[in-house]
Motif scaffolding. Structure first.
Motif, PDB file in Angstrom:
ATOM      1  N   SER A  48      11.457   3.438   2.363  1.00 18.03           N
ATOM      2  CA  SER A  48      10.050   3.830   2.380  1.00 18.03           C
ATOM      3  C   SER A  48       9.877   5.324   2.244  1.00 18.03           C
ATOM      4  CB  SER A  48       9.397   3.355   3.675  1.00 18.03           C
ATOM      5  OG  SER A  48       9.981   4.011   4.785  1.00 18.03           O
ATOM      6  N   TYR A  49      10.943   6.066   2.353  1.00 19.74           N
ATOM      7  CA  TYR A  49      10.850   7.518   2.248  1.00 19.74           C
ATOM      8  C   TYR A  49      11.341   8.009   0.905  1.00 19.74           C
ATOM      9  CZ  TYR A  49      15.205   5.844   4.017  1.00 19.74           C
ATOM     10  OH  TYR A  49      16.319   5.085   4.198  1.00 19.74           O
ATOM     11  N   THR A  58       5.664   6.586  -2.734  1.00 24.80           N
ATOM     12  CA  THR A  58       6.636   6.005  -1.817  1.00 24.80           C
ATOM     13  C   THR A  58       6.108   4.647  -1.376  1.00 24.80           C
ATOM     14  OG1 THR A  58       5.657   7.135   0.086  1.00 24.80           O
ATOM     15  CG2 THR A  58       7.540   8.187  -0.955  1.00 24.80           C
ATOM     16  N   PRO A  59       7.006   3.690  -1.165  1.00 24.87           N
ATOM     17  CA  PRO A  59       6.569   2.355  -0.743  1.00 24.87           C
ATOM     18  C   PRO A  59       5.889   2.392   0.614  1.00 24.87           C
ATOM     19  CG  PRO A  59       8.861   2.330  -1.442  1.00 24.87           C
ATOM     20  CD  PRO A  59       8.461   3.759  -1.323  1.00 24.87           C
ATOM     21  N   TYR A  60       5.256   1.287   0.961  1.00 26.71           N
ATOM     22  CA  TYR A  60       4.497   1.247   2.205  1.00 26.71           C
ATOM     23  C   TYR A  60       5.391   1.383   3.424  1.00 26.71           C
ATOM     24  CZ  TYR A  60       1.618  -0.505   5.994  1.00 26.71           C
ATOM     25  OH  TYR A  60       0.969  -0.645   7.188  1.00 26.71           O
ATOM     26  N   SER A  61       6.415   0.578   3.496  1.00 25.83           N
ATOM     27  CA  SER A  61       7.260   0.607   4.681  1.00 25.83           C
ATOM     28  C   SER A  61       8.562  -0.107   4.376  1.00 25.83           C
ATOM     29  CB  SER A  61       6.566  -0.066   5.866  1.00 25.83           C
ATOM     30  OG  SER A  61       6.364  -1.433   5.596  1.00 25.83           O
ATOM     31  N   TYR A  90       0.835  -1.195   0.000  1.00 22.62           N
ATOM     32  CA  TYR A  90       0.000   0.000   0.000  1.00 22.62           C
ATOM     33  C   TYR A  90       0.873   1.250   0.000  1.00 22.62           C
ATOM     34  CZ  TYR A  90      -3.634  -3.333   1.168  1.00 22.62           C
ATOM     35  OH  TYR A  90      -4.497  -4.391   1.141  1.00 22.62           O
ATOM     36  N   PRO A  91       1.315   1.655  -1.176  1.00 19.76           N
ATOM     37  CA  PRO A  91       2.178   2.851  -1.231  1.00 19.76           C
ATOM     38  C   PRO A  91       1.394   4.112  -0.903  1.00 19.76           C
ATOM     39  CG  PRO A  91       1.526   2.197  -3.441  1.00 19.76           C
ATOM     40  CD  PRO A  91       1.024   1.120  -2.515  1.00 19.76           C
ATOM     41  N   SER A  92       2.093   5.176  -0.608  1.00 19.62           N
ATOM     42  CA  SER A  92       1.504   6.507  -0.556  1.00 19.62           C
ATOM     43  C   SER A  92       1.692   7.156  -1.920  1.00 19.62           C
ATOM     44  CB  SER A  92       2.175   7.360   0.519  1.00 19.62           C
ATOM     45  OG  SER A  92       1.831   6.895   1.797  1.00 19.62           O
ATOM     46  N   THR A 123      -2.593   8.653   1.377  1.00 17.90           N
ATOM     47  CA  THR A 123      -1.771   7.621   2.002  1.00 17.90           C
ATOM     48  C   THR A 123      -2.459   6.271   2.122  1.00 17.90           C
ATOM     49  OG1 THR A 123      -2.437   8.340   4.192  1.00 17.90           O
ATOM     50  CG2 THR A 123      -0.422   9.298   3.292  1.00 17.90           C
TER      51      THR A 123
END
Lengths: 116, 115
Positions: B100-101, B93-96, B30-32, B51
């Protein structure tokens, strides 16, 4: 209200010359980045620094080096400039306060570099 | 790896026309999702973000809805102005986890609005 400040704004280099792009942020951000922007390519990540004391390669690191001088400053160095490095360079920063990826990245105004 | 695809430009519209710039993405989890805008001679500025799925980001009359089922984040504005002329970038940006940043950008869509 400076945000991300990068210098110089414009620079012309001869092939083989070296130079350093300077970047500073006043938002107490942990993470800093250098991107390059080329026509039709969008922005591509050169190097990043997740936190003070660390640096990592991005998508297009060849021909560049970086230094995270302290929490505020992150410089990009071209040791031997090549015409392929003609581009617009953007420094950016973000706060990394959690594992969630919703952090906003703030950009400087760009540095236009021409290598002849 | 992650990628963002946005419609090719340039896009030319008359003032007060409706704007849509399509953006689709490929990413795990679940990217932002973000839209950035770059005015001539300036750096990129965040326009809006979302998000999680079904979130709607909005700012300055622009809107985009995070659609997980179609992996899309299309930018819309009901009535464009000359001052909206700029290049618009979709990004994620990727989920985590590691990286991720970091932003992955689309190639940008140049919008020109004529009076």
């Amino acid at each position: 209200n400076a945000g991300v400040t990068q210098t110089p704004k414009f620079q012309v280099l001869k092939t083989g010359q070296s130079m350093t792009l300077q970047c500073a942020q006043d938002m107490n951000h942990n993470s800093m980045y250098w991107y390059r922007q080329d026509p039709g390519m969008g922005l591509r990540l050169i190097y990043y620094s997740a936190s003070e004391g660390t640096t990592d390669k991005g998508e297009v690191p060849n021909g560049y080096n970086v230094s995270r001088l302290n929490k505020r400053e992150f410089s990009l160095r071209l040791e031997s400039a090549a015409p392929s490095q003609t581009s617009v360079y953007f420094c950016a920063s973000s706060a990394k306060d959690s594992a969630h990826s919703g952090n906003t990245i703030y950009f400087g105004e760009g540095s236009w570099l021409t290598v002849v | 790896g992650d990628s963002v695809t946005q419609m090719e430009g340039p896009v030319t519209l008359s003032e007060e026309a409706f704007l849509t710039i399509n953006c689709t993405y490929t990413a795990t989890g679940y990217p932002s999702l973000f839209w950035y805008v770059q005015y001539p001679g300036e750096g990129l500025q965040l326009l809006l973000k979302a998000t999680k799925a079904d979130d709607k980001g909005s700012n300055k009359g622009f809107e985009a809805t995070y659609r997980k089922e179609t992996t899309s984040f299309h930018l819309e504005k009901g009535s464009v102005q000359v001052s909206d002329s700029a290049v618009y970038f979709c990004a994620l940006t990727p989920y985590s986890g590691a990286g991720s940043y970091q932003l992955t950008f689309g190639k940008g869509t140049k919008l020109s609005v004529i009076p």
